[in-house]
Design an enzyme around this catalytic site. Sequence first.
Site, PDB file in Angstrom:
ATOM      1  CG  ASP A 105      -2.000   0.999   1.227  1.00 15.98           C
ATOM      2  OD1 ASP A 105      -3.047   0.808   0.454  1.00 15.98           O
ATOM      3  OD2 ASP A 105      -1.952   1.996   1.906  1.00 15.98           O
ATOM      4  CG  HIS A 150      -9.224   5.750   1.115  1.00 14.31           C
ATOM      5  ND1 HIS A 150      -9.621   4.840   0.101  1.00 14.31           N
ATOM      6  CD2 HIS A 150      -7.980   5.553   1.229  1.00 14.31           C
ATOM      7  CE1 HIS A 150      -8.668   4.041  -0.376  1.00 14.31           C
ATOM      8  NE2 HIS A 150      -7.752   4.473   0.299  1.00 14.31           N
ATOM      9  CD1 TRP A 151      -6.653   6.353  -2.105  1.00 14.25           C
ATOM     10  CD2 TRP A 151      -5.641   7.291  -3.913  1.00 14.25           C
ATOM     11  NE1 TRP A 151      -5.916   5.488  -2.631  1.00 14.25           N
ATOM     12  CE2 TRP A 151      -4.883   5.939  -3.188  1.00 14.25           C
ATOM     13  CE3 TRP A 151      -4.943   7.963  -4.846  1.00 14.25           C
ATOM     14  CZ2 TRP A 151      -3.888   5.531  -4.121  1.00 14.25           C
ATOM     15  CZ3 TRP A 151      -4.001   7.404  -5.379  1.00 14.25           C
ATOM     16  CH2 TRP A 151      -3.340   6.240  -5.138  1.00 14.25           C
ATOM     17  CG  HIS A 271      -5.447  -3.242   0.382  1.00 12.59           C
ATOM     18  ND1 HIS A 271      -4.807  -2.942  -0.768  1.00 12.59           N
ATOM     19  CD2 HIS A 271      -5.139  -2.383   1.380  1.00 12.59           C
ATOM     20  CE1 HIS A 271      -4.100  -2.089  -0.267  1.00 12.59           C
ATOM     21  NE2 HIS A 271      -4.207  -1.660   0.805  1.00 12.59           N
TER      22      HIS A 271
END
Length: 290
Positions: A105, A150-151, A271
């Site tokens: 991530d 969320h970005w 993820h």
Amino acid sequence: MKLDGFDYRRVDAEGIEINCAVAGSGPPVLLLHGYPQTHLIWHEVAPVLARTHTVVATDLRGYGDSAKPAGAPDHAPYSKRAMARDQLLVMQSLGFDRFAVAGHDRGGRVGHRLALDHPSAVERLAVLDIVPTRYTYEHADATFAQGYYHWFFLTAGNGIPERLIGGDPEFWIRARMESRHHGGKPFHPEAMAEYVRCFSTPEAIAATCEDYRAAATIDLTHDDASYGTPLTCPVLALWGASSFVGRTYDVLDAWRSYAEDLSGEALPSDHYLPEEAPAATTKALQAFLR
């Protein structure tokens, strides 16, 4: 919760204290985590790698028990360039001038910048469940905006995400992580408790928002300047077969213009590969690291 068998220390990286855990002997490898976690994402992978390697697992600047410096109007304190330099200084202080990096991530983005800025230091790079930041923004669409909302939320100004997340940080962390988990091993409750503990201060929330603000601004400036000079070290891309990245992108194609020596595969995970599929993640990294 701590990594089993690891020695913990704090390293001064030009005034930024970085929390790190060290164990093993052999070729050095630096493990980097992502949002909203800490080095503990590697709690099942790191002890196995330490049987054959010197493993250094750190908390990124702004995360975990590392320092959380104030942001700036240009977001430079949380640029991946600044965060990568922290990690270079940590490894050098431990006696390692050349080493492998594996980043999940946000840690993968820090690792990518580390390899770009300091190619003589990074022997090989593994990136877990990401495509390059520049590629992501170039290919942003409604699917991306919904899947990775969320970005955009975390880049909002005027203290908006800080105030909203600060109202119930544990809910935010659990909601983000549980929505990106599909089968595999559940999150370890002690690791989750540590994520909540480390994230739940105003300083941590502000720092991690700055991380995303940097990604949308100064990091893109740096990435544009670097584009066209692909990494020459071996690069391994791993992604979750059920993750947004795995479902949305041709991951190897996305990385192809950024790395000359590229390999990779999907793992049975969403993820959080090191926690959901630790055995498969460890096996892939062992084969890559040698």
